[in-house]
Motif scaffolding. Structure first.
Motif, PDB file in Angstrom:
ATOM      1  N   THR A   8       2.956   2.827 -13.454  1.00  0.00           N
ATOM      2  CA  THR A   8       4.407   2.880 -13.347  1.00  0.00           C
ATOM      3  C   THR A   8       4.483   3.492 -11.689  1.00  0.00           C
ATOM      4  N   VAL A   9       5.174   2.458 -10.893  1.00  0.00           N
ATOM      5  CA  VAL A   9       5.312   2.808  -9.617  1.00  0.00           C
ATOM      6  C   VAL A   9       6.778   2.842  -9.132  1.00  0.00           C
ATOM      7  N   ALA A  10       7.271   3.762  -8.709  1.00  0.00           N
ATOM      8  CA  ALA A  10       8.992   3.781  -8.833  1.00  0.00           C
ATOM      9  C   ALA A  10       9.169   2.770  -7.179  1.00  0.00           C
ATOM     10  N   PRO A  11      10.144   2.124  -7.518  1.00  0.00           N
ATOM     11  CA  PRO A  11      10.339   1.260  -6.376  1.00  0.00           C
ATOM     12  C   PRO A  11      11.026   1.913  -5.284  1.00  0.00           C
ATOM     13  N   LEU A  71      -2.356   7.708  10.585  1.00  0.00           N
ATOM     14  CA  LEU A  71      -2.031   6.597   9.646  1.00  0.00           C
ATOM     15  C   LEU A  71      -2.908   6.385   8.773  1.00  0.00           C
ATOM     16  N   ALA A  72      -2.373   6.448   7.416  1.00  0.00           N
ATOM     17  CA  ALA A  72      -3.576   5.789   6.375  1.00  0.00           C
ATOM     18  C   ALA A  72      -2.828   4.811   5.405  1.00  0.00           C
ATOM     19  N   MET A  73      -3.516   3.939   5.036  1.00  0.00           N
ATOM     20  CA  MET A  73      -2.870   3.041   3.920  1.00  0.00           C
ATOM     21  C   MET A  73      -3.722   2.756   2.855  1.00  0.00           C
ATOM     22  N   ARG A  74      -3.403   2.981   1.645  1.00  0.00           N
ATOM     23  CA  ARG A  74      -4.061   3.185   0.381  1.00  0.00           C
ATOM     24  C   ARG A  74      -3.612   1.963  -0.464  1.00  0.00           C
ATOM     25  N   MET A  75      -4.288   1.030  -0.989  1.00  0.00           N
ATOM     26  CA  MET A  75      -3.689  -0.110  -1.826  1.00  0.00           C
ATOM     27  C   MET A  75      -3.232   0.474  -3.258  1.00  0.00           C
ATOM     28  N   HIS A  76      -2.229   0.170  -3.659  1.00  0.00           N
ATOM     29  CA  HIS A  76      -1.440   0.676  -4.881  1.00  0.00           C
ATOM     30  C   HIS A  76      -2.620   0.634  -6.029  1.00  0.00           C
ATOM     31  N   ASN A  77      -3.636  -0.256  -6.206  1.00  0.00           N
ATOM     32  CA  ASN A  77      -4.496  -0.474  -7.203  1.00  0.00           C
ATOM     33  C   ASN A  77      -5.611   0.485  -7.123  1.00  0.00           C
ATOM     34  N   ARG A  78      -5.647   1.295  -5.869  1.00  0.00           N
ATOM     35  CA  ARG A  78      -6.768   2.164  -5.753  1.00  0.00           C
ATOM     36  C   ARG A  78      -6.312   3.188  -5.175  1.00  0.00           C
ATOM     37  N   PRO A  79      -5.301   3.904  -5.880  1.00  0.00           N
ATOM     38  CA  PRO A  79      -4.674   5.508  -5.315  1.00  0.00           C
ATOM     39  C   PRO A  79      -5.773   6.517  -4.997  1.00  0.00           C
ATOM     40  N   GLY A  80      -6.637   6.611  -5.520  1.00  0.00           N
ATOM     41  CA  GLY A  80      -7.727   7.728  -5.497  1.00  0.00           C
ATOM     42  C   GLY A  80      -8.947   7.200  -4.634  1.00  0.00           C
ATOM     43  N   SER A  99       0.800  -1.237  -0.015  1.00  0.00           N
ATOM     44  CA  SER A  99      -0.001   0.163   0.118  1.00  0.00           C
ATOM     45  C   SER A  99       0.770   1.389   0.073  1.00  0.00           C
ATOM     46  N   ASP A 100       0.227   2.401  -0.579  1.00  0.00           N
ATOM     47  CA  ASP A 100       0.698   3.678  -0.186  1.00  0.00           C
ATOM     48  C   ASP A 100       0.447   4.161   1.135  1.00  0.00           C
ATOM     49  N   VAL A 101       1.303   4.724   1.945  1.00  0.00           N
ATOM     50  CA  VAL A 101       1.457   4.716   3.379  1.00  0.00           C
ATOM     51  C   VAL A 101       1.333   6.253   3.589  1.00  0.00           C
TER      52      VAL A 101
END
Length: 251
Positions: free
Chosen positions: A152-155, A89-98, A53-55
């Motif tokens: 594309t997601v940067a490592p 603290l919030a975590m969003r899945m990479h495939n649901r950025p919005g 996830s994006d954190v």
């Protein structure tokens, strides 16, 4: 009887001792202030990898043990714990950025064994979480998203995740939201008064006990069982088993 000269010597020694102790205290405070950004970065990196996830983490504070800096360095933290508390603290899945966060937490606190910070895995005996919302997408949604071209997601930069061993998690005043596959239907919402998770070791399901309010029909649920291992790629597929007791249902 002390001479005037000896009195001055004793007074000077006392002043020097006080100054040295004050210096150690100030140094320890500066150490805490300097490691907080590093600890925040490490926490974000670990959560991002663990939950795919994006954190976001607004605040993370660290309080080192009440001890002298020389003793802390000489013992390398053995037998000592550091206290951490965070907010936002919030975590969003990479495939649901919005989309809405998979997890959102108002505040949390935990103790960490200091020596484990130097010799991973990092040992966290207990975490207490307040004001948490868990938003679970429909089952299979992640697989559908993977079939579409992904941005594309940067490592992530930095060292690889050293591993964290969390032994117990206590969550109070939480909410579980299960999204419906049909967007025209309202999601199911469960108010969780208390949820406790106990680790059974790396890769094993966590044992849980929970008290919550059922969404429909309304009523009180007490349940216990096993949860996990966590399926980061598709949270809706995470195994869940157990028994429950349903009381005071409004049918």
């Amino acid at each position: 009887m002390l001479t005037r000269k000896r009195k001055w010597i004793i007074a000077l020694v006392v002043v020097l001792v006080v100054v040295v102790l004050a210096a150690f205290t100030i140094t320890a405070e500066r150490v805490s202030a300097r490691i907080e950004p590093l600890a925040r970065e490490a926490a974000i990196r670990y959560l991002s990898q663990r939950f795919d996830s994006d954190v976001e983490l607004q605040v993370l504070h660290i309080r080192l043990p009440h001890t002298s800096l020389p003793r802390l360095l000489l013992t390398r933290g053995r037998g000592m714990t550091a206290h951490l508390d965070g907010q936002g603290l919030a975590m969003r899945m990479h495939n649901r950025p919005g989309g809405v966060p998979l997890f959102s937490i108002q505040k949390f606190q935990c103790d960490v064994k200091v020596d484990s910070l130097l010799n991973p895995p990092v040992i966290v005996p207990q975490i207490t979480v307040e004001g948490m919302e868990i938003q679970i997408p429909p089952r299979g949604e992640a697989q559908q998203a993977k079939s579409k071209p992904a941005p594309t997601v940067a490592p992530s930069a930095g060292a690889p995740n050293p591993g964290v061993a969390i032994q117990k998690v206590t969550i109070v005043n939480a909410r579980l939201v299960l999204e419906a596959r049909d967007p025209r239907r309202l999601p199911l919402r469960f108010e969780i008064q208390r949820l406790q998770l106990l680790s059974q070791g790396p890769g094993a399901p966590m044992q849980y006990q929970a008290a919550l309010t059922n969404a429909k029909p309304p009523g009180n649920i007490r349940t216990s069982g096993a949860f996990g291992p966590w399926q980061a790629g598709d949270p809706g597929e995470t195994p869940l088993s157990g028994d429950y007791r349903f009381d005071k249902a409004d049918l």
